[in-house]
Design a protein around this motif. Structure first.
Motif, PDB file in Angstrom:
ATOM      1  N   PHE A 170       7.553 -52.577 -40.965  1.00 36.23           N
ATOM      2  CA  PHE A 170       7.259 -50.680 -40.760  1.00 36.23           C
ATOM      3  C   PHE A 170       7.559 -50.577 -39.524  1.00 36.23           C
ATOM      4  CE2 PHE A 170       2.776 -51.802 -40.224  1.00 36.23           C
ATOM      5  CZ  PHE A 170       2.676 -51.529 -38.844  1.00 36.23           C
ATOM      6  N   THR A 171       7.742 -49.478 -38.584  1.00 36.12           N
ATOM      7  CA  THR A 171       7.816 -48.961 -37.149  1.00 36.12           C
ATOM      8  C   THR A 171       6.932 -47.700 -37.441  1.00 36.12           C
ATOM      9  OG1 THR A 171      10.512 -49.910 -37.068  1.00 36.12           O
ATOM     10  CG2 THR A 171       9.000 -47.639 -35.508  1.00 36.12           C
ATOM     11  N   TYR A 172       6.371 -47.953 -36.144  1.00 40.44           N
ATOM     12  CA  TYR A 172       5.552 -46.733 -35.978  1.00 40.44           C
ATOM     13  C   TYR A 172       5.425 -46.163 -34.721  1.00 40.44           C
ATOM     14  CZ  TYR A 172       1.242 -44.160 -35.302  1.00 40.44           C
ATOM     15  OH  TYR A 172      -0.168 -42.670 -35.769  1.00 40.44           O
ATOM     16  N   THR A 173       5.694 -44.959 -34.054  1.00 41.70           N
ATOM     17  CA  THR A 173       6.406 -44.766 -33.080  1.00 41.70           C
ATOM     18  C   THR A 173       5.164 -43.820 -32.833  1.00 41.70           C
ATOM     19  OG1 THR A 173       8.555 -44.213 -33.127  1.00 41.70           O
ATOM     20  CG2 THR A 173       7.078 -42.869 -31.629  1.00 41.70           C
ATOM     21  N   MET A 174       3.893 -44.458 -31.370  1.00 41.55           N
ATOM     22  CA  MET A 174       3.426 -43.836 -30.995  1.00 41.55           C
ATOM     23  C   MET A 174       3.211 -42.408 -30.354  1.00 41.55           C
ATOM     24  SD  MET A 174       0.854 -46.553 -31.179  1.00 41.55           S
ATOM     25  CE  MET A 174      -0.677 -46.612 -29.742  1.00 41.55           C
ATOM     26  N   ALA A 175       2.316 -41.295 -31.213  1.00 43.42           N
ATOM     27  CA  ALA A 175       2.486 -40.083 -30.957  1.00 43.42           C
ATOM     28  C   ALA A 175       1.775 -39.850 -29.389  1.00 43.42           C
ATOM     29  CB  ALA A 175       2.293 -39.388 -31.805  1.00 43.42           C
ATOM     30  N   TYR A 176       1.455 -38.903 -28.889  1.00 38.78           N
ATOM     31  CA  TYR A 176       1.187 -38.325 -27.371  1.00 38.78           C
ATOM     32  C   TYR A 176       0.162 -38.794 -27.571  1.00 38.78           C
ATOM     33  CZ  TYR A 176       0.232 -35.863 -23.143  1.00 38.78           C
ATOM     34  OH  TYR A 176       0.137 -35.756 -21.788  1.00 38.78           O
ATOM     35  N   GLN A 177      -0.860 -37.725 -28.865  1.00 40.23           N
ATOM     36  CA  GLN A 177      -2.257 -38.436 -28.654  1.00 40.23           C
ATOM     37  C   GLN A 177      -2.964 -39.851 -29.418  1.00 40.23           C
ATOM     38  OE1 GLN A 177      -0.116 -37.181 -30.389  1.00 40.23           O
ATOM     39  NE2 GLN A 177      -0.984 -35.848 -32.233  1.00 40.23           N
ATOM     40  N   ASP A 178      -1.886 -40.589 -30.186  1.00 44.23           N
ATOM     41  CA  ASP A 178      -2.449 -42.185 -30.318  1.00 44.23           C
ATOM     42  C   ASP A 178      -3.369 -42.586 -29.766  1.00 44.23           C
ATOM     43  OD1 ASP A 178      -2.286 -41.305 -32.922  1.00 44.23           O
ATOM     44  OD2 ASP A 178       0.312 -41.944 -33.013  1.00 44.23           O
ATOM     45  N   LYS A 179      -4.005 -43.723 -29.880  1.00 40.60           N
ATOM     46  CA  LYS A 179      -4.757 -44.675 -28.478  1.00 40.60           C
ATOM     47  C   LYS A 179      -5.071 -45.976 -29.439  1.00 40.60           C
ATOM     48  CE  LYS A 179      -5.872 -40.746 -26.132  1.00 40.60           C
ATOM     49  NZ  LYS A 179      -5.050 -40.713 -25.272  1.00 40.60           N
ATOM     50  N   MET A 180      -4.138 -46.115 -30.542  1.00 43.94           N
ATOM     51  CA  MET A 180      -4.598 -47.673 -31.051  1.00 43.94           C
ATOM     52  C   MET A 180      -4.072 -47.473 -32.180  1.00 43.94           C
ATOM     53  SD  MET A 180      -8.578 -47.852 -32.247  1.00 43.94           S
ATOM     54  CE  MET A 180      -8.425 -47.131 -30.604  1.00 43.94           C
ATOM     55  N   LEU A 181      -4.094 -48.489 -32.896  1.00 44.26           N
ATOM     56  CA  LEU A 181      -2.732 -48.807 -34.356  1.00 44.26           C
ATOM     57  C   LEU A 181      -3.628 -48.998 -35.507  1.00 44.26           C
ATOM     58  CD1 LEU A 181      -0.110 -47.921 -36.103  1.00 44.26           C
ATOM     59  CD2 LEU A 181       0.272 -50.682 -35.438  1.00 44.26           C
ATOM     60  N   GLN A 182      -4.084 -49.119 -36.319  1.00 43.10           N
ATOM     61  CA  GLN A 182      -5.066 -49.393 -37.249  1.00 43.10           C
ATOM     62  C   GLN A 182      -4.500 -49.689 -38.829  1.00 43.10           C
ATOM     63  OE1 GLN A 182      -7.893 -46.579 -37.537  1.00 43.10           O
ATOM     64  NE2 GLN A 182      -9.433 -47.901 -36.155  1.00 43.10           N
ATOM     65  N   LEU A 183      -5.198 -50.882 -38.724  1.00 42.11           N
ATOM     66  CA  LEU A 183      -3.828 -51.008 -40.607  1.00 42.11           C
ATOM     67  C   LEU A 183      -4.562 -51.722 -41.386  1.00 42.11           C
ATOM     68  CD1 LEU A 183      -1.119 -54.311 -38.507  1.00 42.11           C
ATOM     69  CD2 LEU A 183      -0.470 -51.150 -39.507  1.00 42.11           C
ATOM     70  N   LYS A 184      -3.952 -51.698 -42.921  1.00 38.41           N
ATOM     71  CA  LYS A 184      -5.465 -51.811 -43.780  1.00 38.41           C
ATOM     72  C   LYS A 184      -4.253 -53.225 -44.572  1.00 38.41           C
ATOM     73  CE  LYS A 184      -9.102 -48.495 -42.763  1.00 38.41           C
ATOM     74  NZ  LYS A 184     -10.034 -47.568 -44.108  1.00 38.41           N
ATOM     75  N   LEU A 185      -4.693 -53.876 -45.122  1.00 40.94           N
ATOM     76  CA  LEU A 185      -3.915 -54.602 -46.032  1.00 40.94           C
ATOM     77  C   LEU A 185      -4.497 -55.069 -47.170  1.00 40.94           C
ATOM     78  CD1 LEU A 185      -2.643 -55.410 -43.120  1.00 40.94           C
ATOM     79  CD2 LEU A 185      -1.116 -55.904 -44.534  1.00 40.94           C
ATOM     80  N   ARG A 186      -3.676 -54.850 -47.938  1.00 47.62           N
ATOM     81  CA  ARG A 186      -4.632 -55.820 -49.229  1.00 47.62           C
ATOM     82  C   ARG A 186      -3.333 -56.723 -49.912  1.00 47.62           C
ATOM     83  NH1 ARG A 186      -5.843 -52.008 -52.668  1.00 47.62           N
ATOM     84  NH2 ARG A 186      -7.293 -50.945 -51.191  1.00 47.62           N
ATOM     85  N   PHE A 187      -3.629 -57.326 -50.174  1.00 48.88           N
ATOM     86  CA  PHE A 187      -2.596 -58.554 -50.354  1.00 48.88           C
ATOM     87  C   PHE A 187      -2.955 -59.974 -51.333  1.00 48.88           C
ATOM     88  CE2 PHE A 187      -3.744 -60.108 -46.540  1.00 48.88           C
ATOM     89  CZ  PHE A 187      -3.592 -61.498 -46.523  1.00 48.88           C
ATOM     90  N   ASN A 188      -2.470 -60.144 -52.210  1.00 46.86           N
ATOM     91  CA  ASN A 188      -2.725 -62.004 -53.630  1.00 46.86           C
ATOM     92  C   ASN A 188      -3.910 -62.922 -52.210  1.00 46.86           C
ATOM     93  OD1 ASN A 188      -3.102 -64.548 -53.715  1.00 46.86           O
ATOM     94  ND2 ASN A 188      -0.726 -63.337 -55.497  1.00 46.86           N
ATOM     95  N   LYS A 189      -4.652 -63.325 -52.448  1.00 43.89           N
ATOM     96  CA  LYS A 189      -5.870 -63.793 -51.721  1.00 43.89           C
ATOM     97  C   LYS A 189      -5.158 -65.492 -52.278  1.00 43.89           C
ATOM     98  CE  LYS A 189      -8.919 -65.424 -55.171  1.00 43.89           C
ATOM     99  NZ  LYS A 189      -8.332 -66.328 -55.379  1.00 43.89           N
ATOM    100  N   ASP A 190      -4.199 -65.292 -52.535  1.00 43.33           N
ATOM    101  CA  ASP A 190      -3.946 -67.030 -52.173  1.00 43.33           C
ATOM    102  C   ASP A 190      -2.481 -67.192 -51.535  1.00 43.33           C
ATOM    103  OD1 ASP A 190      -5.888 -67.833 -54.155  1.00 43.33           O
ATOM    104  OD2 ASP A 190      -3.879 -67.234 -56.208  1.00 43.33           O
ATOM    105  N   GLN A 191      -2.109 -66.036 -50.822  1.00 42.14           N
ATOM    106  CA  GLN A 191      -1.158 -66.347 -49.515  1.00 42.14           C
ATOM    107  C   GLN A 191      -0.811 -66.430 -48.986  1.00 42.14           C
ATOM    108  OE1 GLN A 191       1.343 -62.928 -52.154  1.00 42.14           O
ATOM    109  NE2 GLN A 191       2.814 -64.560 -53.012  1.00 42.14           N
ATOM    110  N   LYS A 192      -0.075 -66.316 -47.532  1.00 44.41           N
ATOM    111  CA  LYS A 192      -0.302 -66.476 -46.195  1.00 44.41           C
ATOM    112  C   LYS A 192       0.192 -64.910 -46.138  1.00 44.41           C
ATOM    113  CE  LYS A 192       1.267 -69.123 -42.325  1.00 44.41           C
ATOM    114  NZ  LYS A 192       1.772 -70.238 -42.162  1.00 44.41           N
ATOM    115  N   LEU A 193      -0.656 -64.600 -44.578  1.00 40.98           N
ATOM    116  CA  LEU A 193       0.158 -63.818 -44.244  1.00 40.98           C
ATOM    117  C   LEU A 193       0.646 -64.197 -42.634  1.00 40.98           C
ATOM    118  CD1 LEU A 193       0.181 -60.273 -44.561  1.00 40.98           C
ATOM    119  CD2 LEU A 193      -1.708 -60.546 -42.706  1.00 40.98           C
ATOM    120  N   ASN A 194       1.739 -63.172 -42.341  1.00 41.35           N
ATOM    121  CA  ASN A 194       2.626 -64.811 -41.221  1.00 41.35           C
ATOM    122  C   ASN A 194       3.317 -62.938 -40.985  1.00 41.35           C
ATOM    123  OD1 ASN A 194       3.862 -65.471 -39.341  1.00 41.35           O
ATOM    124  ND2 ASN A 194       4.819 -67.405 -40.491  1.00 41.35           N
TER     125      ASN A 194
END
Length: 763
Positions: free
Chosen positions: A694-718
């Protein structure tokens, strides 16, 4: 042909082409004497001037200033605007941001569907001033609504005003409105105002999931003074992956709409030259005409009755504005044309005004003209780009001297046609006309099968058949002037098309213009055909070709009004402590040579280039010292196993002013959920390959980026995190010389940027 007839013929042809262009766009005249109840171009221009002082893309203080300005201007009109704030993603583009739409409503007297008028107020990152795109649309609505209210009108339908945000980032304002604003549920029609250049006629394009006949009927009932449209553009538009704010309304809510957009002077699009000074006043006047006529009409009719079960062919035509006829007429007209063609030819052979040998020989110059004009146009442009390599750095595909090139190529193709037909002086005009009519018949047959919107090509075919009939059945050959007069509609229709394709699609498509010229000239050949070698038409076309190629060459350079686009980007890899310079330029200038003077290589930089309109890659790169630009902190807020899934919450905290983040997935992984700043990107199981996540453009009021992910527990997140800031020229760790006044940032790419990348890995 006598000299008098030649002159008269030439005058008629030039006037017909001028007429075709003239009827597509109003002339601008200063309207300082307009009353307060009338739409004032002067008022609209003042708004443009105020909006386009600085680039105002999402995330900048100027963007916030423009938002506040428009909000206050709507309040001055007695309206009660609101700001719709929402974090949203375009899942198709995998792009998101926090948007701030400006929404207002004029209450109608009825309870029917609402009319929505829309344009976007954000400019393109990172240097565009946004005067035309889409400041022109915003001010058209703003001044048009002021004029409407000044007349104390109460519309039958509610009128909703939408100044959408983040259109340039992925139609995000429209996404937010369609899916999350309560007004969207009652919208019956959208009028959207756009620009893809800084001038030229504004074309009407429809967006509908159904057919166009009722929409077209009501558009004509609105009675715009300068309707510029044709169903060929409509058909091609529906086939291509063109997305506008209207696409979101159509796909997301099945709402019909009209786009009104001008595409001329395409070289200004998305650049610092998209300015108040360069905005074509006539184009703004054209938008005014569309807005006033369509607002008055569609605010009063029942918008729930615009869905059609049939399509119409439509095209600009002399005296009538837009000529229309239903798709159901195409086949009967085609069959009638075929019958007439073979009938007239049969009579011609019987009357000995045609011969099989003559028709066959007469087809040779026509086929040669089709092939040679197309091939010459294609490869000559490629040669010109080799001679002028800096043209490759104009990613629009349309150069500053592009109009000179269009004229030069047109005259060259006309010269080629004349030259080829001049070798056939012993062949009668009647024999020369038959084969072009046959090819036009074949083309119209293919159009019936594959591209019905282009069925107005039947009109030149029918006119050509009338010309052939006059030649066959007349006791004496009719004067060339008569056939020239008959050809006026053909010239009226095709002259703007010949110009439109290379303007809208780039000069590499000059071959389309060459093909059109050869086709049209085949129908006009009785006008130009002479029975002697000495042909003044050849000399005239040849002289014009030389003149305009010389003018194009003289105007091939860059100056303060025609700036050269260039680019520099610094990239660093935090993991390996390495850094490189990159440029998208294919030709280096004084600005880029301050870095790319020596020891550089061709090629791109892995994981450093961001998503762009044309998927443009670096052409040159150069390794440099690692300057250790501050990178974002990554905080793990949650890391837990739930069943077969691993849930991960991350907070990315910028340590400098970040324009946008891009996150890349480096290994195949099954993701069942992903949200960014509360906006859902994936909410069902998806096998994600190695790609930009994804691409996220920081808006004027944005202070940080918060991600929530759910993925297969047997796979590596890279993942690879790219953080992009547009502060290369002002950052204290760099000492670059600024561009000269004859240069500007290259559009459509991440430019003047510091790009820092690092991996995020969870085993």
């Amino acid at each position: 042909m006598k000299t008098t007839n030649k002159t008269l013929t030439l005058v008629i042809i030039l006037l017909a082409m001028y007429w075709g262009f003239h009827d597509m766009k109003p002339s601008y005249t200063s309207n300082s004497n307009t009353t307060k109840k009338e739409f004032s171009i002067t008022n609209a221009l003042n708004h443009v001037k105020n909006m386009s002082v600085n680039p105002h893309h999402v995330g900048t203080s100027a963007h916030n200033d423009v938002k506040n300005y428009l909000f206050e201007e709507l309040q001055k009109l007695g309206l009660h605007p609101e700001i719709q704030t929402k974090t949203v993603f375009n899942k198709k583009w995998r792009a998101g941001s926090t948007i701030e739409n400006i929404v207002a409503k004029i209450k109608g007297s009825g309870n029917g569907k609402s009319l929505l008028v829309a344009s976007h107020y954000d400019s393109s990152p990172h240097s565009s001033l946004g005067a035309a795109d889409a400041g022109s649309g915003i001010v058209t609505i703003l001044e048009g609504i002021r004029s409407f209210l000044a007349n104390n009108k109460t519309p039958k339908n509610d009128i909703i005003i939408l100044f959408s945000d983040a259109e340039e980032l992925g139609l995000l304002g429209a996404e937010a409105f369609v899916h999350f604003h309560p007004y969207a549920k009652n919208v019956g029609l959208v009028l959207n105002f756009e620009a893809r250049g800084s001038g030229g006629p504004s074309y009407m394009l429809m967006e509908t999931n159904g057919k166009n006949s009722l929409l077209l009927k009501e558009f004509l009932n609105a009675n715009p003074n300068y309707p510029a449209a044709n169903s060929l553009m409509y058909s091609i538009y529906k086939m291509l992956p063109n997305d506008t704010d209207l696409t979101v309304f159509r796909e997301g809510a099945n709402i019909n709409g009209f786009n009104f957009a001008f595409i001329g002077d395409h070289f200004d699009y998305h650049t610092v030259q998209d300015s108040y000074r360069r905005l074509d006043r006539s184009s703004l006047a054209h938008q005014k005409d569309y807005f006033v006529s369509n607002l008055n009409h569609f605010s009063e009719i029942d918008l729930s009755k615009l869905d059609s079960d049939s399509d119409d062919v439509f095209v600009n035509f002399p005296f009538v504005g837009l000529l229309t006829f239903p798709f159901s007429w195409i086949l009967p007209l085609l069959i009638l044309s075929i019958i007439l063609l073979f009938g007239i030819v049969a009579v011609g052979i019987q009357k000995k005004k045609l011969t099989f040998t003559g028709v066959f020989k007469g087809g040779i110059p026509f086929i040669l003209s089709l092939v040679i004009c197309s091939v010459i146009s294609l490869f000559l442009w490629k040669l010109i780009v080799v001679i002028h390599p800096a043209y490759q750095d104009m990613l629009h595909g349309f150069t500053y001297n592009g109009y000179y090139y269009i004229t030069a190529f047109c005259l060259l193709n006309i010269w080629i046609v004349f030259k080829l037909y001049n070798q056939s002086i012993k062949i009668k005009s009647t024999d020369l006309l038959v084969f072009p009519l046959f090819i036009w018949t074949v083309i119209n047959s293919l159009i019936f099968v594959y591209l019905k919107g282009a069925a107005f090509f039947l009109l030149p075919l029918c006119i050509g058949l009338i010309s052939l009939a006059l030649l066959i059945f007349g006791n004496k050959n009719p004067k060339n002037v008569i056939i020239t007069l008959l050809s006026i509609p053909t010239l009226y229709i095709f002259a703007p098309l010949i110009k439109m394709f290379p303007v809208g699609l780039g000069l590499k498509n000059l071959l389309i213009s060459g093909l059109f010229i050869a086709l049209v000239m085949g129908l006009l050949i009785p006008v130009f055909h002479q029975y002697k070698k000495k042909n003044q038409w050849i000399k005239l076309a040849g002289f014009g070709t030389i003149v305009f190629f010389l003018l194009a060459t003289i105007q091939s350079g860059f100056n303060i009004d025609k700036r050269k686009p260039n680019s520099l980007v610094y990239t660093q890899n935090v993991d390996t402590k390495t850094a490189s310079w990159g440029t998208y330029n294919k030709t280096l200038d004084n600005y880029t040579k301050q870095i790319f003077d020596d020891n550089f290589a061709e090629g791109s930089i892995e994981n450093a280039e961001t998503a762009s309109k044309y998927n443009t890659r670096f052409n040159f790169m150069k390794k440099t010292e690692f300057r250790d630009i501050k990178s974002s902190l990554i905080q793990t807020d949650l890391d837990t196993i739930i069943g077969n899934s691993r849930e991960l919450w991350l907070t990315i905290i910028p340590q400098r002013k970040i324009s946008k983040y891009e996150v890349f997935n480096n290994e195949n992984i099954d993701i069942s959920f992903l949200s960014v700043n509360t906006a859902v990107v994936y909410d069902s199981l998806k096998s994600v390959k190695k790609q930009r996540l994804f691409t996220y453009t920081m808006a004027y009021q944005d202070k940080m980026l918060q991600l929530k992910l759910r993925f297969n527990k047997d796979q590596k997140l890279n993942l690879t995190l790219s953080e992009i800031s547009n502060d290369l020229l002002t950052h204290p760790k760099f000492n670059l010389q600024p561009r000269s006044d004859e240069m500007m940032p290259m559009p459509f790419v991440t430019n003047d940027a510091i790009i820092s990348t690092k991996t995020i890995t969870f085993n």
